[in-house]
Design an enzyme around this catalytic site. Structure first.
Site, mmCIF file in Angstrom:
data_model
loop_
_atom_site.group_PDB
_atom_site.id
_atom_site.type_symbol
_atom_site.label_atom_id
_atom_site.label_comp_id
_atom_site.label_asym_id
_atom_site.label_seq_id
_atom_site.Cartn_x
_atom_site.Cartn_y
_atom_site.Cartn_z
ATOM 1 N N SER C 35 1.028 -1.249 0.184
ATOM 2 C CA SER C 35 -0.016 -0.001 0.019
ATOM 3 C C SER C 35 0.886 1.219 0.036
ATOM 4 O O SER C 35 0.407 2.356 -0.065
ATOM 5 C CB SER C 35 -0.848 0.115 1.176
ATOM 6 O OG SER C 35 -0.231 -0.187 2.395
ATOM 7 N N THR C 167 -39.773 25.871 -13.246
ATOM 8 C CA THR C 167 -40.113 24.707 -12.847
ATOM 9 C C THR C 167 -40.271 23.896 -14.108
ATOM 10 O O THR C 167 -40.684 24.401 -15.369
ATOM 11 C CB THR C 167 -41.397 24.464 -12.262
ATOM 12 O OG1 THR C 167 -42.479 25.057 -13.026
ATOM 13 C CG2 THR C 167 -41.268 25.352 -10.978
ATOM 14 N N HIS C 168 -39.718 22.687 -14.265
ATOM 15 C CA HIS C 168 -39.676 22.004 -15.473
ATOM 16 C C HIS C 168 -38.777 22.711 -16.684
ATOM 17 O O HIS C 168 -39.014 22.322 -17.575
ATOM 18 C CB HIS C 168 -40.985 21.555 -16.102
ATOM 19 C CG HIS C 168 -41.979 21.000 -14.889
ATOM 20 N ND1 HIS C 168 -42.309 19.709 -14.620
ATOM 21 C CD2 HIS C 168 -42.741 21.572 -13.955
ATOM 22 C CE1 HIS C 168 -43.046 19.540 -13.586
ATOM 23 N NE2 HIS C 168 -43.574 20.750 -13.388
ATOM 24 N N SER C 289 -11.316 28.718 -29.337
ATOM 25 C CA SER C 289 -11.420 27.892 -30.467
ATOM 26 C C SER C 289 -10.627 28.832 -31.173
ATOM 27 O O SER C 289 -10.882 29.807 -31.333
ATOM 28 C CB SER C 289 -12.773 27.395 -31.011
ATOM 29 O OG SER C 289 -12.750 27.344 -32.228
ATOM 30 N N LYS C 295 -15.944 32.268 -29.495
ATOM 31 C CA LYS C 295 -16.642 30.759 -28.804
ATOM 32 C C LYS C 295 -15.861 30.667 -27.429
ATOM 33 O O LYS C 295 -14.758 30.598 -27.433
ATOM 34 C CB LYS C 295 -16.401 29.558 -29.764
ATOM 35 C CG LYS C 295 -17.490 28.650 -29.174
ATOM 36 C CD LYS C 295 -17.225 27.362 -30.295
ATOM 37 C CE LYS C 295 -18.243 26.367 -29.726
ATOM 38 N NZ LYS C 295 -17.921 24.823 -30.348
ATOM 39 N N ASN C 297 -16.149 27.500 -24.160
ATOM 40 C CA ASN C 297 -16.683 26.251 -23.920
ATOM 41 C C ASN C 297 -16.503 26.207 -22.326
ATOM 42 O O ASN C 297 -15.316 26.553 -21.971
ATOM 43 C CB ASN C 297 -15.713 25.221 -24.397
ATOM 44 C CG ASN C 297 -16.079 24.987 -26.164
ATOM 45 O OD1 ASN C 297 -17.016 25.374 -26.553
ATOM 46 N ND2 ASN C 297 -14.769 24.690 -26.543
ATOM 47 N N GLU C 302 -18.207 21.860 -16.900
ATOM 48 C CA GLU C 302 -18.663 20.736 -17.243
ATOM 49 C C GLU C 302 -17.965 19.203 -16.528
ATOM 50 O O GLU C 302 -18.627 18.314 -16.136
ATOM 51 C CB GLU C 302 -18.251 20.246 -18.859
ATOM 52 C CG GLU C 302 -19.115 21.186 -19.607
ATOM 53 C CD GLU C 302 -18.636 21.110 -21.240
ATOM 54 O OE1 GLU C 302 -17.758 21.716 -21.452
ATOM 55 O OE2 GLU C 302 -19.310 20.273 -22.125
ATOM 56 N N TYR C 329 -10.225 -6.986 11.971
ATOM 57 C CA TYR C 329 -9.375 -6.282 10.768
ATOM 58 C C TYR C 329 -9.469 -7.390 9.643
ATOM 59 O O TYR C 329 -9.140 -8.481 9.819
ATOM 60 C CB TYR C 329 -8.133 -5.876 11.251
ATOM 61 C CG TYR C 329 -7.566 -5.229 9.977
ATOM 62 C CD1 TYR C 329 -7.748 -3.977 9.445
ATOM 63 C CD2 TYR C 329 -6.592 -6.187 9.240
ATOM 64 C CE1 TYR C 329 -7.021 -3.544 8.304
ATOM 65 C CE2 TYR C 329 -5.920 -5.541 8.027
ATOM 66 C CZ TYR C 329 -6.122 -4.340 7.764
ATOM 67 O OH TYR C 329 -5.528 -3.974 6.609
ATOM 68 N N LYS C 337 -8.816 3.342 1.324
ATOM 69 C CA LYS C 337 -7.857 4.780 1.454
ATOM 70 C C LYS C 337 -7.961 5.588 -0.159
ATOM 71 O O LYS C 337 -8.251 6.533 -0.320
ATOM 72 C CB LYS C 337 -6.277 4.624 1.584
ATOM 73 C CG LYS C 337 -6.305 4.637 3.161
ATOM 74 C CD LYS C 337 -5.060 4.319 3.523
ATOM 75 C CE LYS C 337 -5.339 3.260 4.675
ATOM 76 N NZ LYS C 337 -5.437 1.906 4.538
#
Lengths: 470, 470, 470, 470
Positions: C35, C167-168, C289, C295, C297, C302, C329, C337
């Site tokens: 580990s 809403t929606h 771009s 443009k 992005n 995201e 254990y 971890k």
């Protein structure tokens, strides 16, 4: 005079179990242990398996022809009774297998007692559940096909309808709505492939594996397998009763398909917003407001989008349940059915709702085209023209295009509205042929390489798809 | 003569929807959209909210006292009708709120029409669901407390019962069964803490947030909050109608508690195996076999172990559903209730079943003690003695102990059966005082540092726990 | 002449293991077992624990003051060496505990051998991991506070900036941007509460629980607990070494917070689209771009939206790993971890990125206001006015409003642009006072009930929030 | 005199970002946005794709043969440099595509600028990732085959080794170890089938889909597809750049296989316990204890069991990330690689470790046989004999068997040690032929129906499996 200790203990015990379990441990055990509440859904499969088993036992001279006939006729009666809603479901009788067996015994007596030869509930439930899943795999393939048909039909209508193609949800290049819809056709095509592969892999019959070790009766497992249209019997009895891969794979396939549904549903919600205005929601799949008669809420699309959570939840549920179980059958596996039943039920519903929404799609072609033309979406067409016609290197063409876009932006016009002279200030070799690629219609028409968005490609893809769906 | 195109279309439409949805899009939309099938469970909460709302509207002079009285009386009648099973649930009327409102209108007429002032279904459902969850949080805290009581009671009985303590499921050191059970007491203590924190955090009242923006009516949200025993009204109307944190946190807490249940259930399954033989399963929570009357299958324990999959599935389901939803209310959120309802139902059941199993625990003390003494499980006691009494460094003591264990292994005896002279060959300073630590009873008795397994520690821990449970 | 069987077997073995494991089983075991590749991250915590342990052992007369001083000084040297990057990490030496212990032995010799008295790697790793998590809980609370600060600051600036409330995702009623941002303040407030509860619950010290059974050395666990600022030692040694609730609860809290981040990130992506145009993306958190210089992005938004998948993945990973593990254990727990480390790393990053995006928020107030005014978004204000001023019942007011909206729609105008006479044709009692509620500004200003969107409410909420953040 | 506001702001900004991000927003954006830290793993795939693309562009007269040759040679140099570790990875240059392109430009100049014609990073990364996955699918199929080989080899050795077959982890019927191991052969066979189906479905080439809309260059996508051994180009450009089904399906298949690994790993842990004593752990895959030299901890098995959590975590991660993403490419998708890379890495490792454990399996045949004979495990054999030989109905035979087992239990003997006379008291028709089925060896030998545990069946299954593995 005073209550005995025992009485008090009983009272405490009762209060301990609280209202729901006031009857004590027996009520708890019955509720956690009985599966009849959900596995009754498999009564047809259970009866099919018993019919096949009885026929085989007789063919192998393990039971008599008379017993076989009695059993098969009796099973028919039980099936009819259940279909007419005449069966009383009793949690004390645990599961569907025992209900059917008990009723059969009432009807045909001793012969019923011989039906259980060379099988056990472990292979029986494995067989029933596979049959149920297989039936649903077939039904869902049909539903997906219908959804694909709806997509194809709209794609054909909108092979030339231009809309913005997005990356990062920013307008990038014009595409056609038909091409966009055919992307989903492809996704559902893969989904059908996954369901078909799942079906092929799971189509082996566990019946005759008995409790876990197989049986010493001279049974013919190929015969029962074949009677239920399985490709073959399972090869290892321990595996046969402890395997739930088919359910996991089924849920995986539904989950991935659910992702696709969530994506198109999200787009419907998005496109139906006022700012986008790309489509008008169908009355059939939206709800209104008494106070704002013009308003339509995309309820069905939102619910389809949400349901993917349920599918993935079901998948996780069964994966976790199966983790680390030693062979062979453990009762943990009884928790396999509810997640599958619920996911399949909701998936069928989502497919039907999405098919309805696609059928009723009312795109606003003007709004789509207007949006497609914004954001200098034909800039890459210009760059490609510079490469193709002027022989510029791609990266250089990018630079020149950037300059021209900047010019258009400063002038507040679209690329096709720039004067040739202005473009020539940046790159003198540009000719008025360039205008042939600057409109959104020209742009989409030009993307004719295989898989591209050109209307002709879309029409060709639709034609191929139609043939595939036959 | 020939069927009209319209007729054909309708036929196709029907066949397209298949059996389940043969009535067409309307049937699909109703099935996916209506929540009455599950949200009827919240009828008491909905009525409670309406009572509080009516009282507040009157106190704020928004409706008359007469209206208020009519509404409150009418709601009482509706509640009684539902409790008597007289309400007809109709999917066309979507949800529990509309069912109650419609029935109230029938009973009290115009006043009912005024009840909906300054609220909407968005804040109403958020309020109902919180009330429902809060009630279950309280009930589950009670169930966990009862389970802890069962553990304490057995721990007290078995404070001196010795069993092997495992690491890697290998015998490591002797422990007491009481200590082992108290480990679970600690886990469920933390679980109750998580439920309590969830309750405290969620105890804010969304009612009056209206559709999403709040209201212009001069309402008193503190009054309604207080009438339903909420600590305060929610501070932000947009958050109030789009927040489902309380459900996510509830499902997280259940999932973690489910892990604990899966661990103790796994131990029950393991301990009940023939090779372990640590306990005899209670008849009440196991099933038998007609063919092997002595056999008991730990069905309840297996099912409890399996159910954690359902809990984690429910958590995943709602997490995924909520991912990336823009504010405020979206219909996606209607998918919040079923996972919570199902998980809470199953969790209650698991707690009851586990309480019953603990209550009925029949440990086989001899088998446990015999297993505890195997595998040279007091080797660390020997090493600790070498450190403590002879002043050896820990790592050196380990080495000497290893040599002595090897010797015992070669002789096929346990440590306490070795001759002193043999041990002295390896380390001459060892005296016969060493035997005071080599038996499993001596070993457990010596672990008296806080938190250790010594019987006195277990008794002290039980005493503290009993006080905490008061 | 010919290769011996042994040689062939070795060759086969090698080829069997393939390239990555060509050295055979040893390489496989080392890779799966060691580990050190990830637990080196906890070197400071490990050293802290050893310092506290050494001081306590000396205080309890288990080691000498001289040993203690040597150990503590030696640990300081090891820490400095690791910080300077001078430690050689060697998979053969498995984990961080052994690395530090081995190096300490080189430096201080015999004293190091005594440090391991009355502890084991099982309680040591549990202590280290808790310390690490606790440190991160504190750091993340700070990061969330900074993000809340950014939201408050923008909310204050935009307390009167009007935008559509959805809403929606359909325009429903106007709200203020400040109110919208304060909804996220509330969410992150709850997130901080969850982290704080997790911290409080986990702040108990496992050290001294030894391998699993506690210890017979007369140690003072309260002293070590206190030296590391734990509230108390853990109460049960078996639980102490096998509990990972704190990690599960931490991951749950991060997952729920991740949902909130995904929602605001999704809104940023949405608002930055051309059709919405509600905001201009910051250069700092978007990419451009070369070909479309205008443009931008929304990459950072995201990625933040996507990362919630990683958080939920980590949570699932550890839940599944812990399922059904018998006490105490098991090596399975070593898989705890990496998911936590990765999730915490990504969560910190997401908080920083979101803070940056909020700081840089450039709302387009005109576009927001224009959108807010569309879709007859003040229809409910009209209905409320009919109730409040004319005393109509809510449901009747809804009906009248619907008629007026229809009228406006037919006329192609907004509500505030209708002639009074036209409205009076539908409801004669309407007066020109009605116009005071038909504009979006009037609408938001009127929502003054607690929690509503009125600018004054937003300012008050901001003031309270500022005080809370002090 | 005093610091300017700007300076203060910068300071605050810095402190706001804290240590890790003290350089401000740029550092945050770079860390969240750059993928070079993990996507460098795909350098070979990226170069392969570029080679194929260059060759195709030249064949289609889009670039010159000279450019092609320069590009292909240059790419060879870049690949060699990366393999020699000479590439400097720079987060500022985001990803592997840009690193390779930039270095190529340094080497070959202008030609490099033309390589990017008719492609974009969106189709490029989709191609690279598919190639990487496909390579791993092939490698993993090989690893699974090797694991199956190990199972077959042990199954052959242990075709007659008897062990208890469990249901509910209770001894149910005797089985052979060979049969038990062959159950896992079947599971891994299905796993290989899933990987193969995934490979077949994903083997379509996205290259040439460009950013999202396809391209207007007259490229030959079939040529590039074929050069990289894809079956065909993808059919829809929007789908091609936004599809990650192949990764989801891959992770599903790994998760299901992980369930199988967790089951056999759990059995190894269980069988290696002292009470079971069914096997001795290999030194190579267990760890020891300095203090208990005889002790072996099944670390590798525990870690394999635990890793399924990581697989399922990875699957959930990507499912959640993909949920609800509108078409086409969104940056969210960059979060696809790390979960797949990590899961594949760990899965390979688990397969290698499990293969090693199976290879080294040291079953304790005596302990297994002794356990197999306990618990009246041949009771069903007795019942089957009553049916087969005496013609009793199954349910009646069950009843008689139950009585005989009770008798044996009261006498403290196994079934085969009962006197015939005693059995005849219960059922007079029993003859001494019955003893032929009461021993565990007779029991397993009798289960000869297809799929049953009889040694002959096992041998036949092994023979078939060997042929399949050729």
């Amino acid at each position: 005079m005073s209550e005995s200790k025992d009485t008090i203990d009983k009272k405490n015990a009762n209060s301990m179990w609280g209202g729901r379990f006031s009857e004590g441990p027996g009520a708890v055990m019955q509720e956690i242990n009985a599966s009849i509440g959900f596995d009754q859904k498999m009564f047809r499969e259970d009866i099919w398996g018993s019919r096949a088993h009885a026929a085989m036992l007789a063919a192998c001279d393990i039971i008599s022809a008379g017993d076989r006939d009695a059993i098969i006729e009796g099973l028919g009666q039980v099936e009819a009774e259940i279909e007419r809603g005449e069966m009383t479901w009793d949690p004390a009788m645990e599961d569907i297998h025992m209900h059917i067996e008990a009723r059969l015994r009432e009807i045909v007596g001793g012969a019923a007692a011989r039906l259980h030869t060379a099988r056990s509930r472990n292979d029986q439930v494995a067989t029933d559940f596979r049959l149920w899943c297989r039936g649903k795999l077939d039904a869902l393939d049909g539903s997906l096909k219908i959804l694909q048909g709806a997509l194809i039909s709209q794609a054909e209508k909108h092979a030339v309808t231009v809309m913005p193609g997005f990356t990062h949800l920013q307008t990038a290049q014009p595409v056609t709505l038909g091409h966009h819809l055919m992307a989903y056709y492809e996704m559902f095509h893969r989904d059908r492939g996954r369901l078909a592969d799942c079906r092929a892999r799971m189509n082996e019959c566990p019946l005759g594996s008995a409790a876990l070790a197989g049986t010493s009766f001279p049974i013919d497992r190929h015969m029962t397998a074949s009677a239920m249209f399985f490709d073959r019997p399972t090869a290892n009895s321990l595996d046969a009763v402890s395997d739930r891969d088919f359910a996991l794979e089924f849920l995986s396939a539904i989950s991935i398909a659910g992702i696709h549904l969530s994506r198109i549903a999200d787009e419907i919600v998005l496109w139906a917003t006022t700012p986008f205005g790309f489509l008008t929601l169908s009355d059939k799949f939206s709800t209104g407001s008494s106070i704002m008669p013009q308003k339509r809420n995309p309820d069905a699309a939102e619910l389809v989008r949400a349901k993917v959570g349920r599918f993935v939840g079901a998948l996780n549920s069964l994966l976790m349940t199966m983790k680390g179980l030693p062979l062979a059958y453990s009762k943990d596996m009884q928790e396999d059915k509810e997640p599958v039943f619920a996911a399949v039920h909701d998936f069928e519903l989502c497919l039907a709702a999405m098919t309805g929404m696609i059928d009723d799609l009312k795109p606003n072609a003007e709004a789509m085209k207007a949006a497609a033309g914004g954001g200098y979406s034909t800039a890459t067409d210009l760059a490609d023209w510079l490469v193709r016609v002027l022989g510029m290197a791609f990266r250089d063409a990018h630079h020149v295009t950037g300059e021209i876009v900047k010019l258009a932006e400063e002038g507040g016009v679209q690329l096709q509205d720039l004067a040739l002279a202005d473009m020539q200030k940046i790159e003198p070799r540009i000719t008025d042929l360039v205008f042939s690629v600057l409109s959104v219609d020209a742009s989409v028409a030009s993307r004719t390489a295989f898989g591209g968005t050109a209307p002709d490609n879309v029409k060709a893809a639709v034609a191929v798809a139609k043939e595939n769906l036959q």
